[in-house]
Design a protein around this motif. Sequence first.
Motif, mmCIF file in Angstrom:
data_model
loop_
_atom_site.group_PDB
_atom_site.id
_atom_site.type_symbol
_atom_site.label_atom_id
_atom_site.label_comp_id
_atom_site.label_asym_id
_atom_site.label_seq_id
_atom_site.Cartn_x
_atom_site.Cartn_y
_atom_site.Cartn_z
ATOM 1 N N HIS A 582 0.873 -1.171 0.000
ATOM 2 C CA HIS A 582 0.000 0.000 0.000
ATOM 3 C C HIS A 582 0.912 1.223 0.000
ATOM 4 O O HIS A 582 1.583 1.505 0.997
ATOM 5 C CB HIS A 582 -0.917 -0.009 1.226
ATOM 6 N N ALA A 583 0.935 1.941 -1.128
ATOM 7 C CA ALA A 583 1.954 2.961 -1.331
ATOM 8 C C ALA A 583 1.344 4.311 -1.661
ATOM 9 O O ALA A 583 0.162 4.439 -1.995
ATOM 10 C CB ALA A 583 2.902 2.530 -2.441
ATOM 11 N N ILE A 584 2.231 5.311 -1.532
ATOM 12 C CA ILE A 584 1.934 6.681 -1.957
ATOM 13 C C ILE A 584 2.786 6.959 -3.191
ATOM 14 O O ILE A 584 3.987 6.664 -3.199
ATOM 15 C CB ILE A 584 2.267 7.685 -0.838
ATOM 16 N N THR A 585 2.194 7.511 -4.215
ATOM 17 C CA THR A 585 2.941 7.822 -5.433
ATOM 18 C C THR A 585 3.056 9.329 -5.616
ATOM 19 O O THR A 585 2.388 10.108 -4.923
ATOM 20 C CB THR A 585 2.252 7.209 -6.661
ATOM 21 N N LEU A 586 3.895 9.732 -6.523
ATOM 22 C CA LEU A 586 4.078 11.145 -6.836
ATOM 23 C C LEU A 586 3.283 11.499 -8.092
ATOM 24 O O LEU A 586 3.253 10.726 -9.067
ATOM 25 C CB LEU A 586 5.560 11.466 -7.061
ATOM 26 N N ASP A 587 2.685 12.666 -8.043
ATOM 27 C CA ASP A 587 1.972 13.164 -9.218
ATOM 28 C C ASP A 587 2.974 13.353 -10.366
ATOM 29 O O ASP A 587 4.097 13.826 -10.151
ATOM 30 C CB ASP A 587 1.287 14.483 -8.868
ATOM 31 N N PRO A 588 2.626 12.980 -11.602
ATOM 32 C CA PRO A 588 3.558 13.151 -12.732
ATOM 33 C C PRO A 588 4.056 14.584 -12.873
ATOM 34 O O PRO A 588 5.214 14.812 -13.243
ATOM 35 C CB PRO A 588 2.720 12.726 -13.933
ATOM 36 N N GLU A 589 3.199 15.559 -12.568
ATOM 37 C CA GLU A 589 3.625 16.956 -12.650
ATOM 38 C C GLU A 589 4.718 17.247 -11.628
ATOM 39 O O GLU A 589 5.687 17.973 -11.925
ATOM 40 C CB GLU A 589 2.429 17.876 -12.425
ATOM 41 N N LEU A 590 4.571 16.675 -10.437
ATOM 42 C CA LEU A 590 5.592 16.869 -9.404
ATOM 43 C C LEU A 590 6.909 16.220 -9.822
ATOM 44 O O LEU A 590 7.993 16.806 -9.646
ATOM 45 C CB LEU A 590 5.116 16.290 -8.073
ATOM 46 N N GLU A 591 6.860 15.026 -10.374
ATOM 47 C CA GLU A 591 8.083 14.373 -10.825
ATOM 48 C C GLU A 591 8.757 15.197 -11.923
ATOM 49 O O GLU A 591 9.985 15.339 -11.938
ATOM 50 C CB GLU A 591 7.762 12.968 -11.338
ATOM 51 N N HIS A 592 7.942 15.757 -12.846
ATOM 52 C CA HIS A 592 8.497 16.587 -13.908
ATOM 53 C C HIS A 592 9.141 17.842 -13.341
ATOM 54 O O HIS A 592 10.220 18.266 -13.791
ATOM 55 C CB HIS A 592 7.384 16.947 -14.907
ATOM 56 N N THR A 593 8.520 18.436 -12.312
ATOM 57 C CA THR A 593 9.076 19.641 -11.682
ATOM 58 C C THR A 593 10.423 19.329 -11.020
ATOM 59 O O THR A 593 11.376 20.117 -11.114
ATOM 60 C CB THR A 593 8.089 20.191 -10.645
ATOM 61 N N ILE A 594 10.499 18.207 -10.338
ATOM 62 C CA ILE A 594 11.756 17.826 -9.677
ATOM 63 C C ILE A 594 12.858 17.625 -10.705
ATOM 64 O O ILE A 594 14.006 18.092 -10.528
ATOM 65 C CB ILE A 594 11.544 16.556 -8.830
ATOM 66 N N LEU A 595 12.564 16.933 -11.795
ATOM 67 C CA LEU A 595 13.581 16.677 -12.815
ATOM 68 C C LEU A 595 14.064 17.967 -13.462
ATOM 69 O O LEU A 595 15.255 18.112 -13.772
ATOM 70 C CB LEU A 595 13.012 15.741 -13.884
ATOM 71 N N GLU A 596 13.152 18.942 -13.666
ATOM 72 C CA GLU A 596 13.547 20.203 -14.300
ATOM 73 C C GLU A 596 14.427 21.055 -13.398
ATOM 74 O O GLU A 596 15.185 21.900 -13.896
ATOM 75 C CB GLU A 596 12.291 20.999 -14.698
ATOM 76 N N ASN A 597 14.346 20.866 -12.089
ATOM 77 C CA ASN A 597 15.078 21.711 -11.152
ATOM 78 C C ASN A 597 16.289 21.008 -10.544
ATOM 79 O O ASN A 597 16.778 21.408 -9.490
ATOM 80 C CB ASN A 597 14.144 22.184 -10.041
#
Length: 680
Positions: A582-597
Amino acid sequence: MRKVGFGDIAVSLLIVVVVLLIIIPLPPGMVDVLITISLAAAVIILLIALGARETLDFSTFPSLLLITTIFRIAISISTTRLILGNRGDAGNMVRTFGNYVAGGDLVVGVVIFLIIFLVQFLVIVKGSERVAEVAARFTLDAMPGKQMAIDADLNSGLIDEGEARTRRIKIQREADFYGSMDGASKFVKGDAIMGIIMTLINIVGGILIEVMSGGDAGSAVPVYVIATIGNGLASQVPAFLISTATGIIVTKANSDSSMGTDMTRQLSQQPAVLMMTGAVVFVISLLPGMPKAFMWLIAACLLILGLIQRRRAAQREEQPSREEEVELAAEEVRKPENVVTLLSVDPIELEFGYGIIPLADASQGGDLLDRVVMIRRQCAIDLGMIVPVIRLRDNIQYAASEYVIKIKGNEVAQGSIMLDHYLTMNPGDVTEEIDGIDTVEPAFGLSAKWISAAEREKAELLGYTLVDPPSVIATHLTEVLRRHADELLSRQQVQVIIDNLRQQQPALVEEVVPKLFSLGELQKVLGNLLREGVSIRDMATILEVMGDYGATTRDIDMLTEYVRQGLRRSITKRFVPTGELHAITLDPELEHTILENIRQTEHGRYVSLENNVIQRIFDSLKAAARRLGDLGFTSVVLTAPVVRTHFKRMTEGIVPDLVVLSYNEIERDVNIQVDGVVGL
């Protein structure tokens, strides 16, 4: 190859010469020289055995016993050849020994010779053989206890690694010595039996040769009997001395002095015994027919010696003189202070107040030292690392029931216990309260209570979890070791682990370390794994993965991710033991924001986000974790592989125990249920 020294060459030549003596006939003069050498060697061995302070001072004795035994047998064969071939003429040494013992009376010579043989075989040889056998058995049986005592001293800080290694080597050498002596004593027994057989051969063979050659058997008997007695004594006198040395070696206890010094001191340290013995000798001398003058002299010597020893004992009990005290104080002042020992820092320390000392003192029934040993072993199994020696020290600066855990000299955790009490914790399904002192469990911060021993049975019946004080300390120490495992992993420990793997897979180690990666780079990857609770026990897989990607990247974080993916089976077993996540995932937008920064520097990569963005991420994570906790599950975050490391570093300052996994680290048969999403 090891360089061959002069001693090795000399021993090799000696063995070859001994073998040749058995084959080559020797003249009587040469036999006399060899008998003299044998007698001198026996005296040397006996004196060395008497002067040895401990058995290992004469560790070559078993091998020397074999060489001297073969040497005497070779001499006996040569003398037998001369006795049978030269009609009893085997040289001056044999003739002199035989005539001196016989003393003109053949019967007396035979009786004395038989007595010497029986004393040698039944008393000295049998006794030495039995003592060697028992000593070998007791030494081997005592090895585990001695090893445990060394481990206890090492864990308590009484000795260092070097001294512990020296003691272990000494124990192993003692076991090898007594095992060798158990076998070598059979040489002495066989030598005595062979002497009896050769005696019969000399007498019977000589008489038969004389009769077959047409001589008189009656005149041949004295010649061959005296020659046989001389031959037997020439062989048995050195054998008797060496057998005595064997008994001395196997019965000797370790001491700082030689055997003669110890015997003199111990026999004379009871003056009352000497005086009472003198009185008994004097009373016996009064019986009719006793040699009064001689016995009175012995009694007087014993009484005088007893009085002298009593006076010396009284002087030793007096306090040292003022001059000695001044000299000792001046010598202490003149000693240079050794400050080097003050510079060392122990990797792990457990310091405690005086009230906890009984838990660490085995003589008072404490088992804390044994628990520390088990903790180190358990960490080796669970984490795959070598936990450094844990120093246990009492410190009067702490409260009686307080303890402190230090990493490299700095305090990282502390707690307190209540002796004769039990720590109780509610597993969650107990509704009835129990009387006790409210506290916090030190390892995990859970609410708990200290209850008295009288309340123990009631708490168990109600369903509470009970922990005794030593277990509280041991659990806290184990948790601290797990949390700080990456700090405790040194390059030296990594080298030990690599050396151990090299014995099993040398090709793998040679290809990766140090050809592709240095020891420091490997240490950093292993430290990253331990920091997140991943075991490094499967070192072969870790090196395999690093070897596969070594030509592609040198980035430590990327290598760590590749290694984690290679260890996905053990990671899944560690964090998803039930097969359902039972997990928590990251929103794709959040993952994209992290990768860009993501920003790259010479010291590595990091994520550069504004504070308000980070705060929104934390708020969303907190809400998702709360929902997951309400469902009764532990918070686990699932991310893309390229994002996992950066998200873990963003959150470890706020939620250090948060488990962050990537999809590539989970086995395919795991059932994943998404119960929350972290977004902006």
